[in-house]
Scaffold this active site. Sequence first.
Site, PDB file in Angstrom:
ATOM      1  N   ASP A 179    -104.719 -54.731  15.896  1.00 39.62           N
ATOM      2  CA  ASP A 179    -103.617 -53.545  15.894  1.00 39.62           C
ATOM      3  C   ASP A 179    -104.163 -52.364  16.135  1.00 39.62           C
ATOM      4  O   ASP A 179    -103.479 -51.687  17.367  1.00 39.62           O
ATOM      5  CB  ASP A 179    -102.589 -53.645  14.817  1.00 39.62           C
ATOM      6  CG  ASP A 179    -103.323 -53.215  13.649  1.00 39.62           C
ATOM      7  OD1 ASP A 179    -104.582 -53.299  13.532  1.00 39.62           O
ATOM      8  OD2 ASP A 179    -102.606 -53.253  12.565  1.00 39.62           O
TER       9      ASP A 179
ATOM     10  N   SER B 285     -93.726 -46.077 -12.873  1.00 35.33           N
ATOM     11  CA  SER B 285     -94.240 -47.583 -12.285  1.00 35.33           C
ATOM     12  C   SER B 285     -93.878 -48.686 -13.317  1.00 35.33           C
ATOM     13  O   SER B 285     -94.186 -48.694 -14.454  1.00 35.33           O
ATOM     14  CB  SER B 285     -95.532 -47.531 -12.134  1.00 35.33           C
ATOM     15  OG  SER B 285     -96.127 -48.877 -11.949  1.00 35.33           O
TER      16      SER B 285
ATOM     17  N   ASP C 206     -98.871 -53.707   9.233  1.00 36.61           N
ATOM     18  CA  ASP C 206     -98.342 -53.902   8.066  1.00 36.61           C
ATOM     19  C   ASP C 206     -96.816 -53.296   7.893  1.00 36.61           C
ATOM     20  O   ASP C 206     -95.940 -53.790   7.148  1.00 36.61           O
ATOM     21  CB  ASP C 206     -99.266 -53.738   6.852  1.00 36.61           C
ATOM     22  CG  ASP C 206    -100.636 -54.035   7.197  1.00 36.61           C
ATOM     23  OD1 ASP C 206    -100.879 -55.034   7.748  1.00 36.61           O
ATOM     24  OD2 ASP C 206    -101.623 -53.736   6.421  1.00 36.61           O
TER      25      ASP C 206
HETATM   26  C1  GLA Z   1    -105.114 -53.999   7.449  1.00 34.32           C
HETATM   27  C2  GLA Z   1    -104.649 -52.925   8.419  1.00 34.32           C
HETATM   28  C3  GLA Z   1    -103.791 -53.514   9.398  1.00 34.32           C
HETATM   29  C4  GLA Z   1    -104.537 -54.542  10.482  1.00 34.32           C
HETATM   30  C5  GLA Z   1    -105.224 -55.665   9.446  1.00 34.32           C
HETATM   31  C6  GLA Z   1    -106.276 -56.386  10.279  1.00 34.32           C
HETATM   32  O1  GLA Z   1    -104.066 -55.002   6.878  1.00 34.32           O
HETATM   33  O2  GLA Z   1    -103.552 -52.391   7.383  1.00 34.32           O
HETATM   34  O3  GLA Z   1    -103.281 -52.436  10.390  1.00 34.32           O
HETATM   35  O4  GLA Z   1    -105.587 -53.773  11.056  1.00 34.32           O
HETATM   36  O5  GLA Z   1    -106.189 -54.877   8.180  1.00 34.32           O
HETATM   37  O6  GLA Z   1    -105.860 -57.299  11.323  1.00 34.32           O
END
Ligand code: GLA
Length: 399
Positions: free
Chosen positions: A49, A80, A184
């Site tokens: 990414d 929390s 993510d």
């Molecule tokens: C973490 C990061 C993502 C991506 C993954 C590896 O989850 O937050 O942005 O780079 O690692 O694919």
Amino acid sequence: MSPRSATIPHGDAMPDLVALFGEAFPRGKGDVFMARAPGRVNLIGEHTDYNDGFVLPVAIDREVRVLGQRRPDDRVVVYSANFRRRVSFELDALGRSERQTWINYPQGVADALQRAGHHLPGMNLLLWGNIPPGGGMSSSAAVEIACMLVCEQLAGLRLEPREEALLAQRAENLFVGVQSGIMDQFISRLGRQGHALLIDCRSLEYEPVALELPGIVLGVVHSGVPRGLAGSAYNERRAECAAGVRLLRQYLPDIRALRDVRPEDFARLADLLPEPLRRRCRHVVTENARVGLAAAALRAGDIERLGVLFAASQDSMRDDYAVSRPEIDALVEIARAHGSLASRMTGGGFGGCTVNLVPEAAWEGFTRGVAADYPARTRRKPVIFRCRVVDGASLEQVA
Ligand code: GLA
């Protein structure tokens, strides 16, 4: 350990969060909103990414909930429900906390929104989640996205979902200090039930790909290995990729990122790069090509092909990108021996989870086999999740 104790089919049940909110903020007044943001599992496309490449994640039924209500002052008070802790901060004096690191996520979101020029009111927030933290299922992105939706609602803002994902990523980059890519936050916000998203991380265009694998279970296994130095090693890999691009540009002047390097050009030029940059770049270039192939295999329902691609991805993460761990390699091997047709580490690496495609008929044997063999080999206890693929984040009024 009984094999069943290692399996959590649908996870830690959600408590009555509206009641908890009332107890945490007995004097709060006004409407209460609740956001839900899911965790994710990336099927394939690891560390692509931030190289402007492609990824193929799904949103899963492990989630974060954030409840929020306006306050009449400029304070944000965060409770929390998981840690049973309350912390507060002033909107004009945000500061990263080294002790209560969970508070950096809502602070980071407030920071990203304010830097983008938005005015935020004071807020009472309650956070709850059942995504294992530090497990590679993106609990942090889910917290960021859920906080983002609540902040927006309470501030009377309406942002476009991709903009929300980008601002949440900025929270992670600037405030939490991990130079993570967009995957993510994007999948937590835009995920689609029953589909993976094929995301072009340069243009942010995406295409839902139906998970039409009848009789196949999506199984995620937590290795029990904490991701320790994941943040600093992650930033180091990112810097290595940038260094690789600078060197390759001498021969391929038009490239902007590793995404622009075709596998055949890389094969021709690889020897001109020093180690470990050569292996790091080879992982990204080949992994990026595997994402397109995996999306095609998924569309064709070709599970065998997916198994081959997952295996190549795992080897590449172990040998070229050096983000796997002996425990994870063992977990992948054990999973395959107990019926997983496709298995690889998912997420940033250095621990965390594996993703598995397991025939329904083999599921019982898979959970039993992994729960017995993995601790015997590694002295670690696995936690097995049977996951459903769900929609991205949403918001509702609850009081
Ligand atoms: C973490 C990061 C993502 C991506 C993954 C590896 O989850 O937050 O942005 O780079 O690692 O694919």
